[in-house]
Design a protein around this motif. Structure first.
Motif, PDB file in Angstrom:
ATOM      1  N   GLU B 233     105.528 -13.323  36.303  1.00 56.24           N
ATOM      2  CA  GLU B 233     105.982 -14.557  34.447  1.00 56.24           C
ATOM      3  C   GLU B 233     107.007 -14.043  34.247  1.00 56.24           C
ATOM      4  OE1 GLU B 233     104.508 -17.898  33.954  1.00 56.24           O
ATOM      5  OE2 GLU B 233     105.089 -17.901  36.008  1.00 56.24           O
ATOM      6  N   VAL B 234     106.911 -12.364  33.865  1.00 51.92           N
ATOM      7  CA  VAL B 234     107.985 -11.635  32.706  1.00 51.92           C
ATOM      8  C   VAL B 234     109.544 -12.057  34.036  1.00 51.92           C
ATOM      9  CG1 VAL B 234     108.796  -9.722  32.172  1.00 51.92           C
ATOM     10  CG2 VAL B 234     106.747  -9.776  31.817  1.00 51.92           C
ATOM     11  N   VAL B 237     110.715 -15.266  33.723  1.00 46.90           N
ATOM     12  CA  VAL B 237     111.233 -15.883  32.600  1.00 46.90           C
ATOM     13  C   VAL B 237     112.292 -15.592  32.162  1.00 46.90           C
ATOM     14  CG1 VAL B 237     111.063 -15.261  29.986  1.00 46.90           C
ATOM     15  CG2 VAL B 237     108.959 -16.030  31.096  1.00 46.90           C
ATOM     16  N   PHE B 238     113.053 -14.476  32.151  1.00 44.81           N
ATOM     17  CA  PHE B 238     114.183 -13.880  32.473  1.00 44.81           C
ATOM     18  C   PHE B 238     115.369 -14.529  33.307  1.00 44.81           C
ATOM     19  CE2 PHE B 238     112.330  -9.270  30.687  1.00 44.81           C
ATOM     20  CZ  PHE B 238     112.772  -9.157  30.131  1.00 44.81           C
ATOM     21  N   ASN B 241     116.201 -17.560  31.324  1.00 43.10           N
ATOM     22  CA  ASN B 241     116.656 -17.310  29.979  1.00 43.10           C
ATOM     23  C   ASN B 241     118.016 -16.143  29.993  1.00 43.10           C
ATOM     24  OD1 ASN B 241     114.643 -18.728  28.388  1.00 43.10           O
ATOM     25  ND2 ASN B 241     112.813 -17.386  28.821  1.00 43.10           N
ATOM     26  N   LEU B 242     118.274 -16.090  30.910  1.00 42.34           N
ATOM     27  CA  LEU B 242     118.892 -14.874  30.805  1.00 42.34           C
ATOM     28  C   LEU B 242     120.442 -15.974  30.993  1.00 42.34           C
ATOM     29  CD1 LEU B 242     118.440 -11.355  32.857  1.00 42.34           C
ATOM     30  CD2 LEU B 242     119.210 -12.329  30.230  1.00 42.34           C
ATOM     31  N   LYS B 244     121.775 -15.973  28.195  1.00 48.62           N
ATOM     32  CA  LYS B 244     122.229 -15.503  27.256  1.00 48.62           C
ATOM     33  C   LYS B 244     121.939 -14.646  26.704  1.00 48.62           C
ATOM     34  CE  LYS B 244     119.694 -18.525  24.773  1.00 48.62           C
ATOM     35  NZ  LYS B 244     118.411 -18.227  24.184  1.00 48.62           N
ATOM     36  N   PRO B 245     122.680 -13.743  26.287  1.00 49.97           N
ATOM     37  CA  PRO B 245     123.643 -13.225  25.397  1.00 49.97           C
ATOM     38  C   PRO B 245     124.843 -13.303  26.891  1.00 49.97           C
ATOM     39  CG  PRO B 245     122.382 -11.259  25.718  1.00 49.97           C
ATOM     40  CD  PRO B 245     122.039 -11.783  25.972  1.00 49.97           C
TER      41      PRO B 245
END
Lengths: 326, 486
Positions: B233-234, B237-238, B241-242, B244-245
């Motif tokens: 899952e990690v 999720v990365f 959501n990566l 940003k920044p």
């Protein structure tokens, strides 16, 4: 944001974490009790939880219909919903055990993966059965809980904290259920039998305990708790889909592992800890990283904490370190 | 049964001959039998050749005749998917049935994979799509089979490695890389770099496998399951959501378009051998790419199976089985636990990483949606369904589920729809009254769940059990019988 600002939102965050934590704790108990007696990760428990939420929703719709309410008092309605969800989810859990897990146990396979795959299969089956039900009845599978003003009234607490009436109910109901369960497991004959079966099924059978009955009761208790938690979860987030059991189920299972799987107080504490971890990281991560890593990383944070904890304490917070016999 | 075995040979010869004659007649434009009857005949023919006890020579010959008949049928009757499924069955049979010579296996396999399926695919490009999907899922199943089936390590986050492979090519083979690397080509690397990046994807996925394995593999059993699930899952999720920044993965929107290699040569080749006549139109990009990815997946699967077979019989393969059967005994025999488990993790990850890169190019699109927990569990189900630890089983499991999801359930939905529109009566129920929500294609999980439950109750060792595992299951069954009703 200054440190004072960050501190001022702390009590509210902790309170919200507590609500979430209690729901996780109740679902985690279902996982941990089944694991205790069968040594099985019951993946279908997340669906038992979701079905509880759906039953609660239907009770709200049937008897709480604003045009012709059968029960006009929202508190009484909620009580009826909780009872129906507990009975329905408990029955569902017992049926799952009877028709999916018991045949495997009777055949005596030693492979631990076999019952787990069955559990995954049951979970898929229940998801889609609920989806068919929702599609036929509501023509969509995204179902909304009916809201009541009396439950959504906001109350002021000290330290600039607010809580809704339903929040208080969630805490009250879960504390009562958890106390009840602790009493049941530690003080009653059934509880003693459950502990005996989870310690050693064969010896328990020699002592005159019928393991099948006890396992069935364990599923009943775990399922009822899950059903109650489902209604509370639906009340909190007002939205239920056939798949909304998956993520809370995963978190609840993580809580159970965090507390030491198979350990009942451990599951409660694990749920509360995970609830705090999640809301605290959700609130503070954006501030601490200047908005670069936002709330969406709260699950990462929760899982990484679990990994770290397991590395240093592989048996969980309260689990006993059982050395393997050769 | 014994009577059936006595007449096994004449029965299967008869059925095969009848189906061949049926196909021949329909080829000559004289369809004596309706399509359904011909299909039923073919199903019986294939089943009899696969299931009954036959002499080696006869079985090889009958399989070849059936394969030929099916190919001809697929060419004339392009919509006959049953024939395609039967062709797959013949292919699987020619690899897995016990008493065939190696020459027959290789000849039949090559003929079906390189001649029959391309002919079918050129006639109906959906069949190429189906073949490519089966290949991709089979590679994933083979990868997880090393970890769960052979080494006995329950990994519930396996889709993460597939994601790593897909993003390895997805980021650099698309305009995405220019977003965060100054001076990178604006359209990304040209598609021909895919081959290099398939190799790189093996490395990145294997490294991820080691990184995830290092903490996770110190744990056992269920703890390992939940930690791999969490770490899987990690990764998702990365990926989600990566953006940003720094925009690395473009977040939930996903990356598109991912470049594909140049297939001009392949298109020329198709024109040269006169594939246009089968395709019915001039060779265009769409069919050339379908054919290209079919071949690419075939090559990758071939390599994966070869490596897997060699590894299974190597020192590592035996060490994995030893760990699966009894970790403490394995340790006592001097097997280093963590390194051996890490190699299993890295191998499995590498298999799915390379297919990830192919997947990214084939879809021309990568998004975190493809790598959820659901995907991981589906892969696990392929392995279990096929038979844990068995290489043939992993491939058969992936093929069976893909055919079920993409083929049979969809066909069944279409059938129900026609019934609904024409208002057919079945058992006194007018199908026009059937609610439109009951569309079987939407309920694949239901069917899938039922299959998993029933398989575990009636055939827990899987469709094609591993030899060692089969023996164990029999032993357990005997013990249960001797113990009486406990």
């Amino acid at each position: 944001m200054t440190v004072a600002d960050l501190l001022s939102i702390l009590p509210q965050t902790v309170l919200e974490g507590l609500l979430l934590g209690f729901v996780y704790a109740m679902v985690a108990l279902g996982y941990t009790m089944v694991y205790g007696v069968l040594g099985l990760i019951n993946f279908a428990h997340s669906e038992v939880f979701m079905i509880g939420a759906v039953i609660g929703l239907e009770v709200f719709r049937f008897w709480g219909n604003p045009d012709a309410p059968v029960i006009s008092n929202p508190f009484l309605l909620l009580f009826v919903a909780l009872v129906f969800a507990a009975v329905g989810s408990g029955t569902m859990a017992v049926l799952v055990e009877r028709f999916a897990y018991r045949p495997l146990r009777k055949r005596g396979s030693k492979n631990i993966l076999v019952p787990m795959i069955t559990a995954i299969g049951v979970s898929f089956l229940l998801q889609d059965l609920t989806r068919i039900y929702a599609a036929l009845r509501h023509n969509e599978f995204n179902m909304q809980y009916r809201t009541f003003d009396a439950l959504n009234t906001t109350l002021m607490l000290p330290l600039q904290t607010t809580i809704q009436v339903k929040g208080i109910i969630i805490i009250l109901v879960s504390v009562l259920m958890l106390i009840g369960l602790t009493y049941l497991v530690n003080r009653t004959k059934l509880g003693k039998a459950i502990r005996a079966v989870s310690q050693d099924m064969q010896t328990a059978a020699l002592m005159g305990i019928n393991p099948d009955v006890i396992i069935s009761r364990t599923f009943l208790i775990g399922g009822s708790l899950g059903g109650v938690a489902g209604v509370l979860f639906g009340l909190l987030y007002t939205n239920v889909t056939p798949y909304s059991g998956v993520l809370p189920g995963l978190k609840a299972f993580t809580s159970a592992v965090l507390g030491g799987i198979g350990n009942i107080p451990g599951a409660m504490v694990g749920g509360l800890v995970l609830g705090q971890l999640e809301t605290l990281s959700g609130t503070y991560l954006p501030f601490l990283t200047n908005g670069n890593f936002g709330t969406e990383y709260k699950d990462v944070f929760a899982f990484l904490t679990l990994v770290l904890l397991l590395l240093f304490r592989p048996q969980g917070l309260f689990g006993q370190n059982v050395s393997e016999k050769v | 049964m014994s009577a059936l075995h006595r007449f096994a040979l004449p029965l299967s010869i008869g059925l095969t001959a009848l189906s061949a004659i049926g196909v021949l007649l329909s080829l000559l434009g004289q369809p004596v039998a309706s399509g359904g009857l011909l299909n039923a005949l073919l199903i019986l023919g294939v089943a009899s050749v696969m299931g009954l006890r036959l002499p080696t020579g006869w079985r090889s010959g009958l399989l070849a005749v059936l394969a030929l008949a099916l190919t001809v049928l697929l060419r004339t009757n392009t919509d006959d998917k049953v024939a395609f499924y039967l062709l797959l069955a013949v292919l699987i049979a020619s690899f897995l049935l016990p008493n065939l010579t190696r020459l027959v296996r290789v000849a039949l396999g090559a003929a079906i994979l390189l001649i029959a399926v391309p002919i079918a695919g050129l006639s109906n490009s959906f069949l190429f799509e189906l073949g490519i999907q089966i290949g991709i899922f089979a590679a994933l199943a083979l990868g997880l089979n090393v970890v769960v089936g052979q080494a006995g390590l329950l990994d519930l986050g396996f889709a993460a490695f597939f994601a790593i492979g897909a993003y390895t090519w997805g980021i650099f083979g698309s305009p995405q890389a220019a977003q965060f690397i100054g001076g990178f080509p604006a359209q990304g690397l040209s598609g021909n770099y895919l081959f290099l990046f398939m190799a790189l994807a093996i490395i990145t996925a294997a490294i991820t496998g080691v990184l995830i394995g290092l903490p996770a593999l110190r744990l056992r059993g269920d703890y390992l399951a939940i930690v791999t699930l969490g770490l899987g899952e990690v990764v998702r999720v990365f990926a989600n959501n990566l953006d940003k920044p720094v925009n690395i993965t473009n977040g939930p929107q996903g990356i598109t378009p991912v470049n594909r290699p140049d297939v001009g040569i392949l298109a020329d080749f198709l024109r040269a051998i006169g594939a246009e006549r089968i395709y019915g139109r001039p060779i265009d990009d769409a069919i050339a790419y379908s054919f290209f990815f079919y071949l690419l997946v075939l090559v990758v699967i071939g390599i994966v199976i070869l490596v897997n077979v060699r590894l299974a019989n190597s020192r590592f393969g035996r060490a994995w089985v030893a760990i699966r059967e009894d970790e403490i005994a394995a340790k006592a025999m001097g097997i280093p636990l963590l390194p051996t488990k890490l190699i299993a993790f890295a191998t499995g990850a590498a298999f799915s990483g390379i297919m990830g890169a192919v997947f990214a190019a084939k879809q021309t699109f990568v998004s975190p949606e493809s790598f959820t927990l659901q995907a991981s569990i589906n892969i696990l189900a392929f392995v279990i369904l096929g038979g844990m630890g068995s290489i043939g089983g992993a491939v058969v499991g992936a093929a069976a589920v893909t055919v079920l999801n993409l083929g049979i359930l969809k066909d069944f939905s279409d059938l129900l729809n026609t019934w609904r529109q024409t208002g057919v009566n079945i058992l006194g129920y007018n199908m026009a009254n059937l609610p439109p929500q009951l569309n079987p294609a939407k309920y694949e999980r239901l069917v899938f769940g039922l299959i998993l439950i029933l398989m575990m109750i009636f055939r827990p060792e899987g469709l094609i059990p591993e030899q060692r595992h089969r023996a164990e299951m029999q032993e357990a069954r005997q013990e249960a019988q001797e113990g009486g009703s406990k």
